[in-house]
Write a protein that holds these residues in place. Structure first.
Motif, PDB file in Angstrom:
ATOM      1  N   PRO A 173       0.802  -1.239   0.000  1.00 30.45           N
ATOM      2  CA  PRO A 173       0.000   0.000   0.000  1.00 30.45           C
ATOM      3  C   PRO A 173       0.823   1.272   0.000  1.00 30.45           C
ATOM      4  CG  PRO A 173      -0.887  -1.583   1.569  1.00 30.45           C
ATOM      5  CD  PRO A 173       0.441  -2.123   1.122  1.00 30.45           C
ATOM      6  N   GLU A 174       1.878   1.332   0.823  1.00 30.56           N
ATOM      7  CA  GLU A 174       2.660   2.562   0.910  1.00 30.56           C
ATOM      8  C   GLU A 174       3.387   2.863  -0.397  1.00 30.56           C
ATOM      9  OE1 GLU A 174       2.557   0.274   3.289  1.00 30.56           O
ATOM     10  OE2 GLU A 174       1.478   1.440   4.797  1.00 30.56           O
ATOM     11  N   ALA A 175       3.784   1.825  -1.114  1.00 31.40           N
ATOM     12  CA  ALA A 175       4.498   2.009  -2.382  1.00 31.40           C
ATOM     13  C   ALA A 175       3.553   2.146  -3.563  1.00 31.40           C
ATOM     14  CB  ALA A 175       5.459   0.847  -2.610  1.00 31.40           C
ATOM     15  N   GLY A 176       2.274   1.833  -3.376  1.00 29.24           N
ATOM     16  CA  GLY A 176       1.330   1.872  -4.487  1.00 29.24           C
ATOM     17  C   GLY A 176       1.602   0.794  -5.518  1.00 29.24           C
ATOM     18  N   VAL A 177       2.010  -0.380  -5.054  1.00 32.30           N
ATOM     19  CA  VAL A 177       2.443  -1.467  -5.936  1.00 32.30           C
ATOM     20  C   VAL A 177       1.594  -2.712  -5.669  1.00 32.30           C
ATOM     21  CG1 VAL A 177       4.338  -3.063  -6.458  1.00 32.30           C
ATOM     22  CG2 VAL A 177       4.819  -0.627  -6.095  1.00 32.30           C
ATOM     23  N   VAL A 178       1.290  -3.462  -6.732  1.00 40.07           N
ATOM     24  CA  VAL A 178       0.692  -4.788  -6.589  1.00 40.07           C
ATOM     25  C   VAL A 178       1.544  -5.787  -7.363  1.00 40.07           C
ATOM     26  CG1 VAL A 178      -1.315  -6.257  -6.917  1.00 40.07           C
ATOM     27  CG2 VAL A 178      -1.637  -3.858  -6.411  1.00 40.07           C
ATOM     28  N   ILE A 179       1.953  -6.853  -6.676  1.00 39.46           N
ATOM     29  CA  ILE A 179       2.650  -7.976  -7.307  1.00 39.46           C
ATOM     30  C   ILE A 179       1.560  -8.961  -7.710  1.00 39.46           C
ATOM     31  CG2 ILE A 179       4.375  -9.786  -6.989  1.00 39.46           C
ATOM     32  CD1 ILE A 179       5.437  -8.034  -4.595  1.00 39.46           C
ATOM     33  N   THR A 180       1.288  -9.053  -9.019  1.00 38.29           N
ATOM     34  CA  THR A 180       0.073  -9.733  -9.461  1.00 38.29           C
ATOM     35  C   THR A 180       0.261 -11.192  -9.855  1.00 38.29           C
ATOM     36  OG1 THR A 180       0.394  -8.894 -11.717  1.00 38.29           O
ATOM     37  CG2 THR A 180      -1.015  -7.603 -10.245  1.00 38.29           C
ATOM     38  N   GLY A 181       1.490 -11.712  -9.846  1.00 37.29           N
ATOM     39  CA  GLY A 181       1.677 -13.100 -10.251  1.00 37.29           C
ATOM     40  C   GLY A 181       1.095 -13.334 -11.625  1.00 37.29           C
ATOM     41  N   ASP A 182       0.251 -14.387 -11.753  1.00 40.09           N
ATOM     42  CA  ASP A 182      -0.338 -14.709 -13.054  1.00 40.09           C
ATOM     43  C   ASP A 182      -1.828 -14.383 -13.127  1.00 40.09           C
ATOM     44  OD1 ASP A 182       2.149 -15.511 -13.798  1.00 40.09           O
ATOM     45  OD2 ASP A 182       1.663 -17.628 -14.070  1.00 40.09           O
ATOM     46  N   THR A 183      -2.354 -13.670 -12.124  1.00 40.81           N
ATOM     47  CA  THR A 183      -3.738 -13.209 -12.232  1.00 40.81           C
ATOM     48  C   THR A 183      -3.858 -12.147 -13.312  1.00 40.81           C
ATOM     49  OG1 THR A 183      -4.279 -13.715  -9.936  1.00 40.81           O
ATOM     50  CG2 THR A 183      -5.604 -12.032 -11.006  1.00 40.81           C
ATOM     51  N   LEU A 184      -2.864 -11.280 -13.400  1.00 41.17           N
ATOM     52  CA  LEU A 184      -2.815 -10.219 -14.413  1.00 41.17           C
ATOM     53  C   LEU A 184      -1.379 -10.094 -14.878  1.00 41.17           C
ATOM     54  CD1 LEU A 184      -4.178  -7.758 -15.871  1.00 41.17           C
ATOM     55  CD2 LEU A 184      -3.469  -6.383 -13.901  1.00 41.17           C
ATOM     56  N   VAL A 185      -1.152 -10.228 -16.180  1.00 38.17           N
ATOM     57  CA  VAL A 185       0.196 -10.100 -16.724  1.00 38.17           C
ATOM     58  C   VAL A 185       0.209  -8.962 -17.735  1.00 38.17           C
ATOM     59  CG1 VAL A 185       0.655 -12.553 -16.339  1.00 38.17           C
ATOM     60  CG2 VAL A 185      -0.166 -11.794 -18.585  1.00 38.17           C
ATOM     61  N   SER A 186       1.412  -8.592 -18.171  1.00 34.09           N
ATOM     62  CA  SER A 186       1.515  -7.512 -19.166  1.00 34.09           C
ATOM     63  C   SER A 186       2.105  -8.001 -20.482  1.00 34.09           C
ATOM     64  CB  SER A 186       2.371  -6.368 -18.614  1.00 34.09           C
ATOM     65  OG  SER A 186       3.686  -6.808 -18.358  1.00 34.09           O
ATOM     66  N   GLY A 187       2.330  -9.305 -20.578  1.00 37.63           N
ATOM     67  CA  GLY A 187       2.868  -9.900 -21.792  1.00 37.63           C
ATOM     68  C   GLY A 187       3.219 -11.346 -21.530  1.00 37.63           C
ATOM     69  N   HIS A 188       3.386 -12.102 -22.607  1.00 40.34           N
ATOM     70  CA  HIS A 188       3.792 -13.502 -22.488  1.00 40.34           C
ATOM     71  C   HIS A 188       4.258 -13.955 -23.871  1.00 40.34           C
ATOM     72  CE1 HIS A 188       3.532 -17.900 -21.797  1.00 40.34           C
ATOM     73  NE2 HIS A 188       3.768 -17.560 -20.534  1.00 40.34           N
ATOM     74  N   PRO A 189       5.260 -14.859 -23.941  1.00 40.58           N
ATOM     75  CA  PRO A 189       5.737 -15.309 -25.246  1.00 40.58           C
ATOM     76  C   PRO A 189       4.662 -15.955 -26.118  1.00 40.58           C
ATOM     77  CG  PRO A 189       7.313 -15.904 -23.544  1.00 40.58           C
ATOM     78  CD  PRO A 189       6.092 -15.377 -22.838  1.00 40.58           C
ATOM     79  N   THR A 190       3.568 -16.435 -25.501  1.00 39.08           N
ATOM     80  CA  THR A 190       2.505 -17.071 -26.279  1.00 39.08           C
ATOM     81  C   THR A 190       1.401 -16.092 -26.664  1.00 39.08           C
ATOM     82  OG1 THR A 190       1.258 -17.698 -24.296  1.00 39.08           O
ATOM     83  CG2 THR A 190       2.938 -19.248 -25.087  1.00 39.08           C
ATOM     84  N   SER A 191       1.603 -14.809 -26.389  1.00 45.01           N
ATOM     85  CA  SER A 191       0.577 -13.809 -26.684  1.00 45.01           C
ATOM     86  C   SER A 191       1.112 -12.742 -27.625  1.00 45.01           C
ATOM     87  CB  SER A 191       0.113 -13.144 -25.375  1.00 45.01           C
ATOM     88  OG  SER A 191      -0.765 -12.069 -25.641  1.00 45.01           O
ATOM     89  N   ILE A 192       0.275 -12.343 -28.564  1.00 45.57           N
ATOM     90  CA  ILE A 192       0.664 -11.253 -29.464  1.00 45.57           C
ATOM     91  C   ILE A 192       0.286  -9.898 -28.872  1.00 45.57           C
ATOM     92  CG2 ILE A 192       0.492 -12.696 -31.521  1.00 45.57           C
ATOM     93  CD1 ILE A 192      -2.227 -11.394 -32.091  1.00 45.57           C
ATOM     94  N   LYS A 193      -0.427  -9.910 -27.743  1.00 44.52           N
ATOM     95  CA  LYS A 193      -0.857  -8.668 -27.106  1.00 44.52           C
ATOM     96  C   LYS A 193       0.271  -8.070 -26.284  1.00 44.52           C
ATOM     97  CE  LYS A 193      -5.534 -10.521 -26.398  1.00 44.52           C
ATOM     98  NZ  LYS A 193      -6.517 -10.890 -25.340  1.00 44.52           N
ATOM     99  N   ARG A 194       0.175  -6.789 -26.031  1.00 42.89           N
ATOM    100  CA  ARG A 194       1.058  -6.094 -25.107  1.00 42.89           C
ATOM    101  C   ARG A 194       0.199  -5.288 -24.143  1.00 42.89           C
ATOM    102  NH1 ARG A 194       3.619  -9.409 -26.636  1.00 42.89           N
ATOM    103  NH2 ARG A 194       5.662  -9.438 -27.661  1.00 42.89           N
ATOM    104  N   GLY A 195       0.627  -5.199 -22.927  1.00 40.71           N
ATOM    105  CA  GLY A 195      -0.147  -4.483 -21.926  1.00 40.71           C
ATOM    106  C   GLY A 195      -0.961  -5.446 -21.080  1.00 40.71           C
ATOM    107  N   PRO A 196      -1.724  -4.925 -20.128  1.00 40.54           N
ATOM    108  CA  PRO A 196      -2.463  -5.760 -19.185  1.00 40.54           C
ATOM    109  C   PRO A 196      -3.366  -6.768 -19.891  1.00 40.54           C
ATOM    110  CG  PRO A 196      -2.489  -3.477 -18.460  1.00 40.54           C
ATOM    111  CD  PRO A 196      -1.890  -3.483 -19.836  1.00 40.54           C
ATOM    112  N   GLN A 197      -3.287  -8.016 -19.458  1.00 43.00           N
ATOM    113  CA  GLN A 197      -4.021  -9.095 -20.117  1.00 43.00           C
ATOM    114  C   GLN A 197      -4.065 -10.318 -19.220  1.00 43.00           C
ATOM    115  OE1 GLN A 197      -1.330 -11.178 -23.235  1.00 43.00           O
ATOM    116  NE2 GLN A 197      -0.440  -9.108 -23.005  1.00 43.00           N
ATOM    117  N   LEU A 198      -4.893 -11.279 -19.631  1.00 39.68           N
ATOM    118  CA  LEU A 198      -4.945 -12.578 -18.989  1.00 39.68           C
ATOM    119  C   LEU A 198      -4.115 -13.566 -19.794  1.00 39.68           C
ATOM    120  CD1 LEU A 198      -8.767 -12.865 -18.193  1.00 39.68           C
ATOM    121  CD2 LEU A 198      -6.946 -11.930 -16.756  1.00 39.68           C
TER     122      LEU A 198
END
Length: 248
Positions: A173-198
């Motif tokens: 909370p103090e840093a304004g950060v969330v470590i999201t694991g694999d609930t929300l990612v921003s990219g993956h080698p199997t995805s053509i998308k960039r940015g927040p995604q599943l």
């Protein structure tokens, strides 16, 4: 697997990217909390990332798990061979890490999805990273307390079941950060998308629960997302969750 890229995103918050998966180091003076631990072949990179923050493995006060897939716990056996540190997760995920059950994409699941862009080279890479090794963490236990943990970084676990039954994210909370694991990612080698995604549904135990978990993320007060895959995402977590929901 080479040296990771280590970026300090806030005071005492360091994001390590190995190329295929990420982990986070929370530092407070001489002590470190390590969140996740990469593939088996990533252990040298984990060591390097700890040293890049000016610490050593013996400074790790605890390891926290977002979830117990091999790309997030693979480096732990080697780490625990060198240092005796507690490993914590939600109660179901601690049992998952102990391998009392297994929720993970199987080789057959991967074969069935080889037609997707990027899956074949990704599959070759993860095999080289040790993805087929049987990995478990017999010492994994549930968090010792509910709410904010008395550990470097003072992370707050937040349950986000779906990717696995016991998946959790960590709010700073103090840093304004969330470590999201694999609930929300921003990219993956199997995805053509960039940015927040599943991630693709075949990676998750219950994709509809993952979508519901996005609402849990959206309610957190944070504007920096540190995902299990992809780079740092900056912007309100509510907007990142909404973008991922639109793109599912």
């Amino acid at each position: 697997m080479g040296e990771p890229k280590v970026t300090q995103v806030a005071d005492g918050v360091h994001f390590a990217e190995s190329g295929s998966v990420n982990w986070v180091l929370l530092t407070d003076g001489a002590a470190v909390t390590l969140v996740d631990c990469g593939y088996p072949a990533d252990f040298p990179a984990v060591r390097h990332s700890v040293e890049a923050t000016g610490h050593r493995l013996g400074d790790i006060a605890a390891v926290l798990l977002t979830h117990a897939h091999v790309d997030h716990i693979g480096g732990l056996p080697a780490l625990l061979d060198e240092v005796d540190v507690p490993v914590h997760a939600t109660a179901p995920e601690a049992a998952h890490a102990r391998r009392e059950f297994l929720e993970q994409a199987t080789p057959l699941d991967v074969v069935r999805n080889l037609w997707r862009p990027g899956v074949l080279p990704w599959a070759v890479h993860i095999v080289q990273s040790g993805a087929l090794k049987p990995v478990k963490v017999p010492t994994a236990t549930p968090f010792p307390v509910e709410g904010r943990l008395d550990l470097p970084g003072a992370p707050v676990p937040v349950a986000t079941p779906g990717h696995t039954t016991g998946h959790a994210v960590y709010h700073l909370p103090e840093a304004g950060v969330v470590i999201t694991g694999d609930t929300l990612v921003s990219g993956h080698p199997t995805s053509i998308k960039r940015g927040p995604q599943l991630l693709h549904p075949f990676f998750s135990t219950d994709q509809e629960q993952v979508v519901i978990a996005l609402d849990t993320l959206a309610a957190l007060d944070a504007d920096v997302v540190l995902p299990g895959h992809g780079g740092v995402h900056r912007g309100p977590i509510s907007e990142a969750a909404a973008q991922a929901k639109r793109g599912r």
